[in-house]
Design an enzyme around this catalytic site. Structure first.
Site, short mmCIF file in Angstrom:
data_model
loop_
_atom_site.label_atom_id
_atom_site.label_comp_id
_atom_site.label_asym_id
_atom_site.label_seq_id
_atom_site.Cartn_x
_atom_site.Cartn_y
_atom_site.Cartn_z
N TYR A 104 -1.72 0.39 10.83
CA TYR A 104 -1.28 -0.38 9.41
C TYR A 104 -0.07 0.15 8.73
O TYR A 104 0.58 -0.50 7.95
CB TYR A 104 -2.77 0.58 9.01
CG TYR A 104 -3.33 0.16 7.59
CD1 TYR A 104 -3.64 -1.60 7.13
CD2 TYR A 104 -2.69 1.10 6.41
CE1 TYR A 104 -3.69 -2.24 5.59
CE2 TYR A 104 -3.00 0.75 5.21
CZ TYR A 104 -3.49 -0.93 5.17
OH TYR A 104 -3.71 -1.22 3.87
N SER A 111 0.66 -1.30 -0.24
CA SER A 111 0.13 -0.34 0.17
C SER A 111 0.71 0.94 0.52
O SER A 111 1.77 1.15 0.70
CB SER A 111 -0.61 -0.04 1.30
OG SER A 111 -1.71 1.03 1.36
P1 NAP Z 1 -11.17 -5.95 1.31
O1 NAP Z 1 -11.82 -6.26 0.38
O2 NAP Z 1 -11.63 -6.26 2.70
O3 NAP Z 1 -10.05 -8.46 1.13
C1 NAP Z 1 -9.20 -8.42 2.16
C2 NAP Z 1 -9.62 -9.64 1.73
O4 NAP Z 1 -8.68 -10.57 2.46
C3 NAP Z 1 -10.63 -10.45 1.95
O5 NAP Z 1 -10.99 -11.62 0.70
C4 NAP Z 1 -10.26 -11.25 2.86
O6 NAP Z 1 -10.91 -12.28 2.69
C5 NAP Z 1 -8.75 -11.66 3.33
N1 NAP Z 1 -8.36 -12.06 4.22
C6 NAP Z 1 -8.18 -11.33 5.31
N2 NAP Z 1 -7.85 -11.77 7.08
C7 NAP Z 1 -7.59 -12.84 5.89
C8 NAP Z 1 -6.73 -14.34 6.76
N3 NAP Z 1 -6.55 -14.03 8.31
N4 NAP Z 1 -6.67 -15.51 5.94
C9 NAP Z 1 -6.71 -15.50 4.77
N5 NAP Z 1 -7.94 -14.49 3.93
C10 NAP Z 1 -7.54 -13.36 4.90
O7 NAP Z 1 -9.51 -5.23 1.26
P2 NAP Z 1 -8.99 -4.94 -0.53
O8 NAP Z 1 -8.72 -3.98 -0.56
O9 NAP Z 1 -9.51 -6.36 -1.10
O10 NAP Z 1 -7.44 -5.60 -0.09
C11 NAP Z 1 -7.07 -6.02 -0.11
C12 NAP Z 1 -5.19 -6.23 0.02
O11 NAP Z 1 -5.04 -4.76 -0.78
C13 NAP Z 1 -4.22 -5.69 1.20
O12 NAP Z 1 -3.60 -6.55 1.98
C14 NAP Z 1 -5.06 -3.77 1.48
O13 NAP Z 1 -4.01 -3.98 3.05
C15 NAP Z 1 -4.58 -3.67 0.68
N6 NAP Z 1 -4.97 -2.60 -0.18
C16 NAP Z 1 -6.02 -2.50 -0.31
C17 NAP Z 1 -6.30 -0.90 -0.53
C18 NAP Z 1 -7.26 -0.07 -0.33
O14 NAP Z 1 -8.33 1.07 -0.54
N7 NAP Z 1 -8.99 -1.00 -0.86
C19 NAP Z 1 -5.50 0.20 -0.54
C20 NAP Z 1 -3.49 -0.36 -0.82
C21 NAP Z 1 -3.69 -1.33 -0.24
P3 NAP Z 1 -11.92 -13.98 3.96
O15 NAP Z 1 -12.38 -12.46 4.42
O16 NAP Z 1 -12.59 -14.65 3.30
O17 NAP Z 1 -10.57 -14.64 4.60
#
Ligand code: NAP
Length: 243
Positions: free
Chosen positions: A144, A131
């Site tokens: 975070y 991120s």
């Molecule tokens: P999201 O919609 O909340 O998805 C998060 C995913 O991570 C879900 O599929 C969840 O699946 C999985 N997860 C959480 N805990 C887990 C565990 N213990 N074991 C296995 N899977 C787990 O968020 P997203 O935005 O797609 O985030 C994906 C990545 O992008 C993250 O690393 C986040 O930090 C990064 N990111 C996001 C943003 C943003 O603005 N959205 C920006 C920069 C980086 P389950 O709950 O089914 O396990």
């Protein structure tokens, strides 16, 4: 060429689910992992892929997940997220532990376990979704940002440690992406989550997935080290232009 296998963690929602779609469209056999198997299964079926339950914070779950995967060419470390937006003086250790366990140790566990298969593939590729929070700090974000900084450091160390091995490493560095991220960050408070994206056109999960698929489909001698992508209206974690 035989079909290459891509493993995506956190593939039950958001960026992970979109990445599974993009990599399947690019010709990969996709293996989807996350805790919510009921969300993974229909997507795996649609993509002719495979779904296995995975909790990256649980060493036994990681071991049995990896045991079921015969070969791996691409690993997308995507599972992760944020909990809360508390100043350090109000830091909640449980929330910090969740963020460190999932983003940092989760990435370590799954990467370490799949490394032998990635190397044996002859053209392995680890793609880690960190991120902009892994490269800057903002008020209330220390739990975070510190986890994402550590995840980035872990990923970049591998790039150096495996120089000379058949292993590529790409760090994907997104800014604001509208997914379930903010809803999860704010414990299901959808109103507070909606405010994050007010007056801005954020990136979509598909925007990020497209970039991941691009990195994964370069020829073996091309390593995209770091890719930063943000909405046009975002300068940094704390500076956004809102209409
Ligand atoms: P999201 O919609 O909340 O998805 C998060 C995913 O991570 C879900 O599929 C969840 O699946 C999985 N997860 C959480 N805990 C887990 C565990 N213990 N074991 C296995 N899977 C787990 O968020 P997203 O935005 O797609 O985030 C994906 C990545 O992008 C993250 O690393 C986040 O930090 C990064 N990111 C996001 C943003 C943003 O603005 N959205 C920006 C920069 C980086 P389950 O709950 O089914 O396990």
């Amino acid at each position: 060429m035989s079909t290459r296998t891509a493993v995506i963690t956190g593939a039950s929602a958001g960026i992970g689910a979109a990445t599974a779609r993009a990599l399947a469209n690019a010709g990969f056999h996709v293996v989807l992992g996350a805790r919510r198997l009921e969300k993974l299964q229909p997507l795996a079926e649609e993509l002719s892929g495979t779904a296995y339950q995975l909790d990256v914070t649980d060493a036994d779950s990681v071991a049995s997940f990896v045991d079921r995967i015969p070969e791996c060419h691409v690993l997308v470390n995507n599972a992760g997220g944020a909990r809360g937006l508390d100043r350090v003086e109000h830091a909640d250790e449980e929330r910090w532990r969740w963020m460190w366990e999932t983003n940092v140790l989760g990435t370590l566990r799954i990467t370490k376990a799949l490394l032998p298969k990635l190397l044996a593939s002859g053209d392995g590729h680890v793609i880690t979704v960190t991120s902009i929070a892994g490269h800057e700090v903002y008020d209330g974000g220390a739990g975070y940002t510190s986890a994402k900084h550590a995840q980035s450091a872990l990923h970049r160390t591998l790039r150096s440690e495996h120089l000379g091995d058949p292993l590529r490493l790409t760090e994907i560095i997104p800014g604001m992406v509208e997914t379930e991220f903010s809803i999860n960050r704010f414990d299901g408070d959808t109103e507070r989550a909606a405010k994050v994206y007010e007056g801005v056109t954020p990136l979509t999960a598909e925007d990020v997935a497209e970039v991941i698929a691009f990195a994964a489909t370069r020829p073996p001698h091309v390593n995209l080290d770091q890719i930063v992508l943000k909405p046009r209206a975002q300068y940094s974690g704390s500076r956004v232009h809102r209409e």
